[in-house]
Structures are given as structure tokens and as C-alpha cells.
Design a protein around this motif. Structure first.
Motif, short mmCIF file in Angstrom:
data_model
loop_
_atom_site.label_atom_id
_atom_site.label_comp_id
_atom_site.label_asym_id
_atom_site.label_seq_id
_atom_site.Cartn_x
_atom_site.Cartn_y
_atom_site.Cartn_z
N GLY A 139 0.82 -1.21 0.00
CA GLY A 139 0.00 0.00 0.00
C GLY A 139 0.85 1.25 0.00
O GLY A 139 2.07 1.19 0.22
N ASP A 140 0.22 2.36 -0.28
CA ASP A 140 0.91 3.63 -0.43
C ASP A 140 0.16 4.71 0.34
O ASP A 140 -0.99 4.53 0.70
CB ASP A 140 0.95 4.02 -1.91
N ILE A 184 -1.85 8.28 1.12
CA ILE A 184 -2.93 9.10 0.55
C ILE A 184 -3.89 8.24 -0.26
O ILE A 184 -4.55 7.38 0.30
CB ILE A 184 -2.37 10.31 -0.22
N PHE A 185 -3.98 8.41 -1.57
CA PHE A 185 -5.09 7.80 -2.32
C PHE A 185 -4.90 6.32 -2.63
O PHE A 185 -5.84 5.66 -3.06
CB PHE A 185 -5.34 8.58 -3.62
N ASP A 186 -3.70 5.82 -2.48
CA ASP A 186 -3.46 4.42 -2.80
C ASP A 186 -3.16 3.58 -1.56
O ASP A 186 -2.50 2.54 -1.64
CB ASP A 186 -2.33 4.28 -3.82
N GLU A 224 -6.48 0.88 2.75
CA GLU A 224 -7.91 1.10 3.03
C GLU A 224 -8.61 1.55 1.75
O GLU A 224 -9.69 1.06 1.42
CB GLU A 224 -8.11 2.19 4.10
N ASN A 225 -8.01 2.52 1.05
CA ASN A 225 -8.61 3.02 -0.19
C ASN A 225 -8.77 1.88 -1.17
O ASN A 225 -9.82 1.74 -1.84
CB ASN A 225 -7.73 4.08 -0.86
N ALA A 275 -11.45 -0.70 0.13
CA ALA A 275 -12.80 -0.12 0.06
C ALA A 275 -13.24 -0.02 -1.39
O ALA A 275 -14.39 -0.32 -1.72
CB ALA A 275 -12.80 1.27 0.71
N SER A 276 -12.33 0.37 -2.23
CA SER A 276 -12.65 0.61 -3.63
C SER A 276 -13.13 -0.66 -4.34
O SER A 276 -13.97 -0.60 -5.23
CB SER A 276 -11.40 1.18 -4.30
N ILE A 277 -12.64 -1.82 -3.94
CA ILE A 277 -13.09 -3.06 -4.56
C ILE A 277 -14.28 -3.66 -3.80
O ILE A 277 -15.20 -4.21 -4.40
CB ILE A 277 -11.94 -4.07 -4.73
#
Lengths: 338, 338, 338, 338
Positions: C199-200, C202-204, C207-208, C211-213
Motif C-alpha cells: 500500500g501507499d 494518501i489515495f493508494d 484502506e482506499n 474499500a474501492s473493490i
């Protein structure tokens, strides 16, 4: 391996030369477009092998089955998936190659990259056969563009350095075939009726977009727009296209810019040329390396091959151009009639 | 407008010719790379205008300020942002053009696309000036590649159709300048020491990736890899590169494939040529159209312009090549030393 | 419609509930992974309908056919395409709905968005049936993760507000079914053995990405990591997880952070909870609108439906988590054993 | 590190807490939007620290300088870059932490991930300070949405588990500050006036898009739409929102679905709640680990910190929501007035 093209309209090509099937998923194709299955079939047959003595005798119907995204012959907005079964694959022809990379093929690089797991039978995912699903996607895009007044058309400009009459060009191919050899060729593609405003500056210009998909056709070695490499020999006063008004529209007197200025279509025909190398699979004995034993060896490629891929690449170049144009169109905010 | 390049390493270029600043954000550049500011400065000065009589006398220091992503001279993994202030802009030179698009420029297409809101002063976001931030990003990538044994080098192959001695080529430029005109040129770029395995099949091949960024340099009209358009005149037996073993490594006797097979680097030098058109801004009077009144008119472009952009484009082509290679490298899973 | 997930590993889901087939294309899955078809089949059967009285009696084998990307049971690096035929679709059940949107379904929004061209029969591309291809992709990712020491496991935490014994939860479902109604539920998912560094910022962040999937599973209304919404009621001194050393590794005493700090996995179990709404298709008469006549009307939904989708969503949540983790892993540069 | 959000509208955030500046590049923002600098300034001041006793006394003007993309106060279509100088950074406060990761911070994970090269001074790229550029981008999007009838508004729903009067919630914060501790909170965000048709099915639904950006705000631990986790306790007959006709428009009687059905906005208010953890930086002594010596140790964090980040997060959540909505809008093909 990443085989997805496009920013809004996304084309994802899958399959290997000898896997159960090859195909394409088309994401974000607009809803409401009637698919002309006859036109699609005619278009596919232009790419299909085995039509005449100038192409490989391998015969495949190449009739796609649409698994999704189309309802009662009309696109419904959901991702479109089309598959083509691999029915006529002779993997035996290829099996003997394993361990000895064919010159100018992806055998060597894919073996190193995928640690020996790559399925390179028949060229695998690198095979020219993968242009069939590209053409399926292209046919849908060509249909949508035509309904909006755009016509994309590719033609052979020269074969093995010979331009001119079709007869002369075909005899160059016949000669190469007779010698167990192959020849390259140059294709010109023109898109008429393109509106002003497709494409973006810098990295998303129409040149970048078209080049980026055209190099996805195996064998492409170069692309040029408008006057292309010739422009490098010209002066600005000669190359610049003066603007003028014609029938109430702004046009240019000449089209040295190939219909694209600053990455954005100008309303003049989009015009580009593509260089195809000679088919790397030839009948002649060639020098290569036995990778396991790290020693030089000889190699003779059996199987069936086109002496000149430029002919069957024509619909592929049209498909690539149409996909790039429709993708840019969807981003442009310009209306697109169904 | 979308001005982002790259799949893993993302380069986002911003700025207009006459905005307060231009710059670049570089996302996912690996951590731990020392930035050689002197090498960067030397590299930028090769692109900078005003160095000699063959380029525009507009003078800009073009020294980037790094706002983020670098700590104590070493990349820290966070996005790198570098900006260059626009200090020497003469917008007055350009203001009189408004409403009359310059031939072979983006004035007309951007006006239509952005509904008249585009800031086209000095070429705006379409200006060749935007190659300065591209070069900043490129310099960082070149540094990382060099630490890993890769050397990228571009040179002028011909100017206005004349190749040969530097003196002859420069006199072609002088002649054009004297006539208030401009000339095009061809650039060759070679990357040595590239490992086997960068790039992917079909749409993410190294050719697609390099073409996709190189067409981001204003004035590029064509690109070809290896033998390029010449390959179209060759036979397969002539164009195929036989594999051989040398010093325990698999190499090819010739490099007609330009270091890329099936979209993947082969370990041979990556080798491509780029066609640059003649600078569209020339001193001579030209024909254009007054867009408001929709009538033909004459146009004379003032301001300062390079008679031949091919010279200053050399570091830009190197930068583009380095960015494409490093992006592919980061995706390849191959180790990259800091 | 855009149905692609992922940055490096790209999952493209296609199909409608009543199209010839549904399926998934998986791009950039690493080469060399043996696919355990029996484990895949067991995994798919956990999602499959018709297994017991708590789920819809619609029966589909849901056995995927792999069209590409796998050779002799091992991934070859090329895009993987898997399709599942739609054999047991009763479109007649749904046809009478047309023109009257089902409450809490996508009928209304898709009709407006796709101008009436959407194929909404059986829920179309919005159907829960599309989680079957998601599970196919997930099964492959789970296999790769397991070979690398990661175990992903989802369980039902509560049904209709009732947690505790399985018996109690199942009786809540039986009651709802008896009443022609449905109930929601909460799922907890834990991934053990995740390395530090996926993971990275901020946006990546992880959690992002998760959640996104996870919101791609129909019916998901919320997601929380670690202590989630409960954390909002806590003090920092209580919520912070003290670092400590255990068996030579840095760990935390508690795992309120759910295994993710600053978007990056910490080596502690990744731990999150997902809220599923009650199945919107219920047997009771409901109020809706006749869109053509723009008047209110009554609606009774026939067909076969799960009274509680939370049960069958368990493998879907595991699949989603595994895909997100493997995608981040491929980008992280951490080694991944085959 | 990858810090880019968006599919069409791309937001790229850069900067570290103590780098020369932080900022944002906004790609593909539509041309023609007047930027209300006063509204922007008011919006930024809601996020700015040092306004009252409930937030950190660190004071920064946080006035962005627009380097590109805006001409005469109007967006011109080119990428917008805005930077905020870091003027009031006390890195000394943080330097003593090095080697001892702060609990519930990114110190440990970033150190492992970036091999010790990460610039974590003041939280580095992970700092809450990076929400300032997010707010700049958000303010522009909020302006464009407002011109099109959309109003986004976030409010505090509870602090430390206490909802109700502002006074009560603020006293919870005061108590925590007095104790050298911190508290979490819950934020509710509502977007009114959203048209029907934003968002896509499966992975690009509005929930996926909003969640994906909201988790980019440091401290977010959960998100729920409509009735969210509560829906898991409800029956379908209770949770389903009946359609009805009101003033000639299709609406729902209730809004349990939170304005999104099948990933697509329904025309009802988009409604979601966000859980914020208590600020991890607290004055109390905490347990941690000395990473070099791999032994447990105590840690006391100096510097200036908000006892409750939920307050200052309000404009950040509005910004995130607005960016997600505008991105989806640009893709939807719906008209957007300037």
C-alpha cells in the motif's frame, strides 16, 4: 503482461495462439449502438488467413461470439466481451522450436521475462493472431464512427520497396514466397470526417494515442503523421499549411500536418503511414542459439506463414485508428449519435 | 487537458508559456536516489534557449526548484515536484495574434476545443517550453538509469535533408534563419546497457511506450525503431537478426530490431529515430484566417524563434526515452540499484 | 460502464445476468502460479446459489472455463480470461418489471444513465451474479497469497442485528424468508501473514484499495478498518497501539489500527468489517413508479432471491481483499514466490 | 508512492510536512470556470490550524499560489498547479523521534517500505498537512458544482461518542486536551442537487469513488452510505426506499440508499458518514520500540497537535466528495455549465 489500451474506452485483449480461445473485452463502449454483424463479418474476413495464395493457408472462421454487452443486437452499456475459438491450431508445428528462439520473434525476450513459463506455442500472446480480437473491437468502433460521419480507410502504399500497380506489388510477394522468404510493406491510413477537437496536448495527443495502439500490431516498425520523415527535409514556409475558409468552414489548403495540430484533430483528414517489417517466420534455414546449452545452432521454421503481413494488417490498422479516435471522442465531450 | 505519462512512474507536466511557472510532478520515483544537481543543470542547459546563434535568443535560467520529494539531495519516495519560474516572457509579442491562428500551430484547434478559454499566449500549454519540465523529470531518470549501467544518447542525424558534417548542417540552419524561415531534422537516440525484459506485449511494448511519450515533444512527426521504414523494403532473410552467443550472453549479430522484440527489450541497444518538422513560427508573411470575421487574412509572426528545433530537442528525446525505460523497469520487477 | 479494478493487476469483469456468459479478464497476473482447480471449485461453491434453504434456489454450476493465460495448469503471464455460461436464467420472471423500477435496485438509475438501452433483465451487469467472476479472480489471488504465507478469511459477525450462535443467526434468516422479507448482515474479514509494506500513502492506501473493490460487491453499505466507527468514541491513549518486540519482530500489543498505518500494511492482521444491506428483492408488494406514465403503482417481485446476501458474500469479500492485496504486492517490489 | 486520484479529473498531491512547499496538480479540470479566490480563502481557513483553542496552534497562511492553469481568474483547460509554502515548520520538534516510531502513525511502515529514505519529519508526505492541497482542489470542484446546482456540506455528528449540542462536543475536546489526550469523531456529509446518472456499476460506483478518496484523509477509519452499518440490522421491507413522483420528478420517500443505487446517483441527496480516529499524537508518554536496537522504550511526543482532527477534517471531507462527484460528472457525459 498488460494488454489494455485506452483511457475512457478500454480494450483488453486476451488469448494465446493455441489457448482455447482469444478475445477482447471492451469497457465503456457507449450504449445504444446497433452492431452490424454482417459488416463485422466482412471486416473480419479481410484480416482472416487462408483467403488467397498471398497469405497463410491456416484457416479459421474467426467469427466472434459476443458473450456480453449486447442485447438484441444493440450495445447496452455493459462491458462487451467477444471470443473467438482457436480451432485450427497445429501446435506440433511449433513444439520443436522450444529452446531455440526464432530470430526477430518474441521467443527469446518472453522466455527471459516470464522465467520460462510463457506459453509461446504459435507465438502465444505475441502472435499476430491476437489482432483478430483487436479487429472485433475496431469493427464496433468503425460502426459508431461511421454513424457519425467518419470513414477510416487503409491501403497498401508499397511492398518490398515497390509501389505502383497492385500486380507489381503482388508479384514481389510471390517472388518472396517462392524463395521461402518474406517482404515488408508500408500502409497508409486516412480518416475522413473527423471533427475538430479530438485529442489533448502533450502526452495524450492523437499522434501519441494512435502510435500507442498501432505499435500493438506485431511487425510495426515505424509510424509517421502527415509528411512525417519527409518534413525533416522541408522548410517551415513549405511545410506550414495556410488556413483558409471553404464553404463556411476553416480548413487548410494543404494537409502536411496530417489532420492533427497540437495533438488535437483539426477537421482535416487524419493521415498517417505505418511501416511493417517482413514476416520474421521464413522457410529458410537461420542461425540461432540453443538456450539450454548456450551454443549456436541452425533453425528451420515449419508451419504456415504469410510472406507479407502488410496485406492482412490493413484492417488491423483501421481498427487501431478507429479505437483511438472513438476513445478520444468519448473524452472530448463532443456529442456522439447512436 | 491530460498531461500525464506513465503506468507506474507517473510524470505530470503543468504550466503555460506565460503562466507564473511551469513544472512537473513525478509520482512513484523510487526512494534513495541521490540527485546530481550539477548534472541536472548541465542537462537542462543543453535544452535551454539563447545559447548560440542557432537557437532563439529568449533567455531563461531554467533552473528548477524542487518543492518536494527530495530530502538532503536524495529522493525520499514521496512525489517529486519541480517548478521553473517564467521570468522572461514577452506576451506582448504574441497578443496581436489573437483571433488569427498561426499555421501549423495549436492555436486553431485549442480555440475550438477549449471554447476560447485556452491561454495560448506564447503557445500556452502547447509551447515547446513545456519540454523543460520534461527534461527535469528525464534528468532524474537518466541518473537512476546510469547508476544501473544504462546510457541514453541522442544525436542529430540530418538537418533539412542534409546529413554529414556538423558544419554543413549548421549552415543549413543559418541559411534558413537568414531567409526568415526554418528547417526540420532527424534525431537518432540509442540506449546502451538496457537489460533484457523491459516492456510488455501488445499495447505496453517498449515501442508503444517510447512513441507515446516522444510524440509529447512538440514538432515530432514520426518515429521508427531499428531499421524502421527501411524494413518495409527488406526481405525477412535480410532483416531477421540471427542470435549468437558472445561472452556468455545471448546477443544478435545485427540490430535491425532496434533492441526490442515483441515489445520487450532484448539486451541489444534500444535504437530509434525521430522526425522533427521545421519550426512553424517563421518570420515570413503567411496566409491565415480571422476567426471572428471568418475571412482570409495575412499574418506575420514576431517574437523569437528557433530556426531549427531539432537541436534543442536532443535532450528532450533522451529525457523521453529515459522516462519510458525507467517506468517499464519499475514494472518489470527487475532490481534497480540506488 | 467501467468495470476494471486495479493498478498493476487489473481485473475486468463482464457479463449481464442473462447474457450468454459472464466472466473476468485478469491482466498482469504473474507467471508461474499453479492453479488449484479443486480449491477454486470449492471456493466457487461457497458463493454459488442453491446450496441450502438460506439462499436462492437458482442453480448454476458456476464452473469457469479458462480461455487463456493458463498453460498446463500454470499461469503463463498472458492475460487470463475465465467465463461462466449463464444456463439457468429465467428472464421471463423479470420481464414484467420493465418500466417499473424495483426499489433499492439499479433499475431506475441505469435506465436514466443508459438512455433505456441498459439490459437490466435479472439485474443485468448490476446483478449479484457478477460476483462469480470476481470470485474466480479472487481464488487465483488467494492461491498466490497462500503460497506466500497469507491467509484471508471472512465470517459473518451478525445477521439482522443478531450476533452470537450460528443457529440464532440462521433463524433470523428463516423468519425473514417466511415473511417474504429479507435481512442484512455484517461481515468481518481478516488477512493474516501480510508482510509490512503493501500500500501507499494518501489515495493508494490499503484502506482506499480495499474499500474501492469491496464496494463493487452489490449491497455493501459501509466498511470500517480496525476499530472503525468505534474509534470515533475513543481517546488516543486508548486507541493507539503500542509497538513492542516479539520473536525478533516489531509488532503491536493491540490491533486497533487493523493492520494498516498510513495506508501501508504493518505486518499485523489486516482487519475490516463490511455492512451488507438486506436483499432489495423481496416478495412483499412494494410502492414504485411507472416511468412511462409517470404515475405511482404497486409492484410485486417474482423470481428467486436470497433472503440474506451476507452469507454468500463471504467468499466475495475474501476475493476482493485478496485481489487488493496482490495488486498492492505486485507494486510494492516485495518478492512473491510462485 | 502514488498520490493521484481520479479517472478523468486527476488530482496529484505532493509535498512533505517540512519540504519547501506542498501542493496539487489538477489535470483535466474543464476550461471556463471562474475561480472565486475569496471563497477559496474562506474554505481554506476552515481547514487551517491555529484558529481556536480546539486545534493546533501551528499557524500557516495556507494561501495557495496558482502557478498554472488559470488565466485572468478563469480556468484555461491546462493542468492547474497550486502550491503552498511551508513557512512555519519546527522540524526540531520532530527530529528527536527518529528511530522510535510513534504509535498509530506511519513512521514504522514508511521506514520499512522506503528503506529508511522516507522524509518523515513532521509526518512527511503522510502528514495531515497534505489535506491543504486536497482542499485547494476541492474548492475549485465545489465552485464548479455550485454553479451547477450542487451543494456539498459536512458537519460533525459526534465527538468522542457524544452527539448533541456544539457546547457538549467542544467540552469533550477540552477535556481531552487538558489530559494531554485526544478524541475521535464522526462526520456526516450531504451533497444536495446531484443529478441522476453519476457513477458506474461495480468498481467505479459513486461509493467506490468517494470511499477511495475519503480514505486519503489521514485518520479516517470507516465510511458508510445511507443507513450504512445500521442497514445490516434492518429488513428489506424497511430499508427499501419506495419510488414516488413529486413535482414531476421521480424521487424516493425515504433516502436509506444515501442517493446512490447500483453505484449511480439517484437524484436524492448523496449522504455518507465518516469515522475519524482520535489524533495519534498525544502528550502522554507511550510505549514504542527503538528500531535500531530492537528494544522497547518510552516515547513522549512534543510539538503541536489537534486534540480532535474531526473538526478540521470537515472541509477535507467536502473537498473529497466534490472531487469525486466532479470526476464522475466529467465522465458521465452530462452537460456542465461554466
Amino acid at each position: 503482461m498488460g494488454s489494455i489500451y485506452g483511457k475512457t474506452l478500454k480494450i483488453s485483449v486476451f488469448g494465446q495462439s493455441h489457448s482455447p480461445a482469444i478475445g477482447v473485452t471492451i469497457d465503456s463502449f457507449p450504449a445504444g449502438h446497433a452492431v452490424d454483424m454482417e459488416a463485422l463479418s466482412r471486416f473480419m474476413s479481410r484480416r482472416a488467413p487462408g483467403r488467397d495464395k498471398y497469405s497463410t493457408p491456416r484457416r479459421e472462421a474467426d467469427v466472434p461470439e459476443f458473450l456480453s454487452g449486447i442485447k438484441d443486437g444493440v450495445t447496452c452499456g455493459a462491458p462487451i466481451c467477444a471470443v473467438i475459438r482457436n480451432t485450427d491450431a497445429h501446435s506440433r508445428d511449433y513444439d520443436k522450436l522450444s529452446g531455440i528462439p526464432r530470430p526477430s520473434h518474441a521467443d527469446y525476450t518472453s522466455t527471459v521475462k516470464y522465467g520460462g513459463f510463457a506459453d509461446m506455442s504459435g507465438g502465444g500472446h505475441f502472435s499476430g493472431r491476437l489482432t483478430a480480437p483487436l479487429c472485433v473491437a475496431g469493427a464496433l468502433c468503425l460502426g459508431a464512427l461511421e454513424r457519425n460521419g467518419v470513414k477510416v480507410s487503409a491501403s497498401v502504399e508499397s511492398i518490398g520497396g515497390v509501389s505502383g500497380s497492385e500486380e507489381e506489388m503482388l508479384s514481389v510477394i510471390s517472388d518472396a514466397r517462392r524463395d521461402g522468404d518474406s517482404v515488408g510493406g508500408i500502409i497508409r491510413c486516412v480518416a475522413d470526417g473527423v471533427p475538430v477537437g479530438l485529442g489533448d496536448p502533450i502526452f495524450d495527443g492523437m499522434e501519441n494515442r494512435i502510435a500507442s495502439i498501432v505499435f500493438g500490431i506485431p511487425g510495426v516498425r515505424g509510424i509517421e503523421f502527415g509528411r512525417g520523415f519527409e518534413a525533416a527535409s522541408m522548410r517551415g514556409s513549405e511545410h506550414n499549411d495556410p488556413f483558409t475558409v471553404k464553404d463556411g468552414r476553416v480548413v487548410t489548403d494543404t494537409n502536411n500536418h496530417g489532420g492533427i495540430l497540437g495533438g488535437i484533430t483539426s477537421g482535416m483528414p487524419v493521415d498517417f503511414r505505418v511501416a511493417m517489417k517482413p514476416t520474421p517466420s521464413i522457410g529458410k534455414e537461420q542461425k540461432s542459439v540453443n538456450l539450454k546449452e548456450m551454443r549456436e545452432t541452425e533453425l528451420t521454421i515449419g508451419g504456415r506463414h504469410d510472406p507479407c503481413i502488410a496485406l492482412r494488417a490493413l484492417p488491423c490498422v483501421e481498427a487501431a485508428c478507429a479505437i483511438a479516435l472513438l476513445d478520444a471522442w468519448l473524452e472530448s465531450g463532443l456529442p456522439l449519435a447512436v
